[in-house]
Design a protein around this motif. Structure first.
Motif, PDB file in Angstrom:
ATOM      1  N   VAL A 214      -0.834   8.287   2.003  1.00 68.14           N
ATOM      2  CA  VAL A 214      -0.993   8.902   0.686  1.00 68.14           C
ATOM      3  C   VAL A 214      -1.694   7.936  -0.269  1.00 68.14           C
ATOM      4  CG1 VAL A 214       0.224   9.853  -1.307  1.00 68.14           C
ATOM      5  CG2 VAL A 214       0.992  10.406   1.005  1.00 68.14           C
ATOM      6  N   GLY A 215      -1.319   6.660  -0.209  1.00 67.95           N
ATOM      7  CA  GLY A 215      -1.955   5.667  -1.062  1.00 67.95           C
ATOM      8  C   GLY A 215      -3.442   5.545  -0.795  1.00 67.95           C
ATOM      9  N   CYS A 256       1.725  13.532 -10.270  1.00 67.92           N
ATOM     10  CA  CYS A 256       2.974  14.113  -9.772  1.00 67.92           C
ATOM     11  C   CYS A 256       3.494  13.368  -8.551  1.00 67.92           C
ATOM     12  CB  CYS A 256       2.772  15.586  -9.451  1.00 67.92           C
ATOM     13  SG  CYS A 256       2.556  16.646 -10.892  1.00 67.92           S
ATOM     14  N   VAL A 257       2.596  12.940  -7.660  1.00 72.46           N
ATOM     15  CA  VAL A 257       3.025  12.164  -6.495  1.00 72.46           C
ATOM     16  C   VAL A 257       3.691  10.868  -6.933  1.00 72.46           C
ATOM     17  CG1 VAL A 257       2.162  10.793  -4.558  1.00 72.46           C
ATOM     18  CG2 VAL A 257       1.378  13.134  -4.846  1.00 72.46           C
ATOM     19  N   LEU A 258       3.130  10.231  -7.946  1.00 74.75           N
ATOM     20  CA  LEU A 258       3.653   8.948  -8.402  1.00 74.75           C
ATOM     21  C   LEU A 258       4.953   9.097  -9.190  1.00 74.75           C
ATOM     22  CD1 LEU A 258       0.319   7.232  -9.530  1.00 74.75           C
ATOM     23  CD2 LEU A 258       1.551   6.924  -7.383  1.00 74.75           C
ATOM     24  N   ILE A 259       5.040  10.151 -10.008  1.00 78.31           N
ATOM     25  CA  ILE A 259       6.218  10.338 -10.858  1.00 78.31           C
ATOM     26  C   ILE A 259       7.333  11.081 -10.121  1.00 78.31           C
ATOM     27  CG2 ILE A 259       7.081  11.457 -12.951  1.00 78.31           C
ATOM     28  CD1 ILE A 259       4.398  10.936 -14.257  1.00 78.31           C
ATOM     29  N   ASN A 263       9.667  14.586  -4.432  1.00 71.30           N
ATOM     30  CA  ASN A 263       9.078  15.873  -4.056  1.00 71.30           C
ATOM     31  C   ASN A 263       7.582  15.731  -3.794  1.00 71.30           C
ATOM     32  OD1 ASN A 263       9.314  18.669  -3.566  1.00 71.30           O
ATOM     33  ND2 ASN A 263       8.646  19.177  -5.631  1.00 71.30           N
ATOM     34  N   MET A 264       7.170  14.531  -3.406  1.00 72.60           N
ATOM     35  CA  MET A 264       5.741  14.236  -3.276  1.00 72.60           C
ATOM     36  C   MET A 264       5.039  15.094  -2.221  1.00 72.60           C
ATOM     37  SD  MET A 264       5.787  10.625  -1.139  1.00 72.60           S
ATOM     38  CE  MET A 264       4.015  10.604  -0.987  1.00 72.60           C
TER      39      MET A 264
END
Length: 312
Positions: A214-215, A256-259, A263-264
Motif C-alpha cells: 500500500v505504501g 482515509c488509508v492513513l487516518i 478500515n484501510m
C-alpha cells in the motif's frame, strides 16, 4: 492487455485456492450489514468480485475513450488496474466493500465528467450524493468521497448553491425514504464496529507486506500525480479538470488509508484505480522510448507482493 488479464486472472484463482477466506469481523455499515457479513457462498462471492473488477476495467477504458482524459489508445489503464487489484489476495478473495466502493466511484466520476461547465448540474450531484448515501448504509467508508465530488464539481465549474442543496438532499433522501417507508428500523442505526488488523485478522508478516504494498502505491500515486500535473496544467483545460477530479478521489483514498487504518482495505481498490490512471498518464504524456518498462516494472513488483502475501 492479454498478458495483464492472464496474470491478474491467475492471481485471482490462486487467491481462491491458496488463501483462506478470512473475512473482516464486525459491521462497518451505519444501519445495514456490511459486505463482509453478507451470507454469500464463497465461490459465488469470489466470482462476483472478480467479475466486478473485470467490468470496472472495461468501464474505465470506455470512460477514457469517451472523455479522452488519457491521451493514448494504449490499454495501460485497464492493464495496470487489473494487476494492481489482483495483486492483493486480501481484497480479491471475496466480494468486499473495497470493490463496491470503487464501482460507485467509477460511476460517480462518469456522472461528474458530464457536468463540465454545465449551467445546471443539480440532477447529477443529487445522483452522486444518493449513491454515496446508499453505500454508507452498508459501509461508512463511502462518506469521505462526497468531499472529492463537491470539490470536483467546483473544478468542473458546475457547483453553485443549487448544486449544494441537491447534494444535501441526495445525502438525506435514502435515509429519509428508508425510515419513512419502514424499510429501515431506527433501532438498526449504530456506530460501526472497527476491526483491529493487528489482532486476530492478519499476522505480523502479512501486515508488513500489505503496508509495504500500500505504501508503494501511495508513494507512486503521489509522485506520478505531481509529475503528470506539470504536463496536464499546460494542456487542455477540460482534460486537466477531468484528471484533477480523479486526483481528488485518489487523495481522499490516501488520506482515509492513513487516518482510518483499521478500515484501510475498503479504500484500496479505488486507490489502485487512481494509481493506474497516473501510470497510464505517465506513458501518454512523457513518450518514453521503452514504454513497456513503465508497465512491466510495477507489474513484476506487485506480482512479488502477491506471492509474498500468499506465503506469509
Amino acid at each position: 492487455m492479454a498478458l495483464a488479464a492472464a496474470v491478474a486472472g491467475a492471481m485471482c484463482v490462486l487467491s481462491l485456492l491458496a488463501a483462506p477466506a478470512t473475512r473482516l469481523s464486525g459491521g462497518q455499515g451505519i444501519c445495514l450489514p456490511s459486505p463482509n457479513l453478507w451470507n454469500i457462498p464463497e465461490l459465488w462471492s469470489w466470482a462476483g468480485n472478480v467479475g466486478m473488477i473485470a467490468v470496472m476495467a472495461i468501464g474505465a477504458t470506455l470512460l477514457n475513450r469517451h472523455y479522452n482524459f488519457i491521451r493514448s489508445t494504449q490499454p495501460v489503464l485497464p492493464a495496470m488496474f487489473l494487476v494492481l487489484t489482483a495483486s492483493n489476495p486480501i481484497i480479491n478473495e471475496y466480494l468486499s466493500a473495497s470493490t463496491l466502493i470503487c464501482a460507485v466511484n467509477l460511476i460517480a466520476l462518469t456522472i461528474l465528467f458530464s457536468c463540465y461547465r454545465q449551467d445546471n448540474a443539480t440532477q447529477q450531484m443529487f445522483v452522486i450524493a444518493t449513491l454515496i448515501s446508499v453505500g454508507s448504509m452498508f459501509q461508512y467508508a463511502f462518506i469521505p468521497y462526497i468531499f472529492a465530488y463537491i470539490i470536483g464539481a467546483v473544478v468542473m465549474k458546475a457547483f453553485r448553491f443549487k448544486e449544494f442543496l441537491a447534494t444535501c438532499m441526495g445525502l438525506i433522501a435514502p435515509y429519509w425514504v428508508g425510515v419513512g417507508m419502514g424499510l429501515i428500523d431506527v433501532g438498526w442505526f449504530s456506530m460501526p464496529e472497527f476491526t483491529d488488523l493487528f489482532n486476530g485478522y492478519a499476522q505480523a508478516p502479512e501486515l508488513f507486506v500489505l503496508m509495504l504494498s500500500v505504501g508503494t502505491a501511495i508513494f507512486a500515486g503521489l509522485l506520478l500525480g505531481v509529475n503528470n500535473s506539470i504536463k496536464l496544467y499546460a494542456g487542455n483545460s477540460k482534460v486537466n479538470a477531468l484528471n484533477l477530479a480523479i486526483d481528488l478521489v485518489g487523495i481522499v483514498s490516501i488520506i482515509c488509508v492513513l487516518i482510518d487504518f483499521s478500515n484501510m482495505l475498503a479504500y484500496l481498490t479505488t486507490l489502485y484505480l487512481t494509481v493506474a490512471v497516473q501510470i497510464a498518464n505517465l506513458c501518454a504524456l512523457w513518450h518514453f522510448r521503452k514504454e513497456w518498462l513503465i508497465v512491466f516494472v510495477p507489474a513484476v513488483i506487485y506480482t512479488g507482493f502477491f506471492i509474498a502475501l500468499l506465503l506469509t
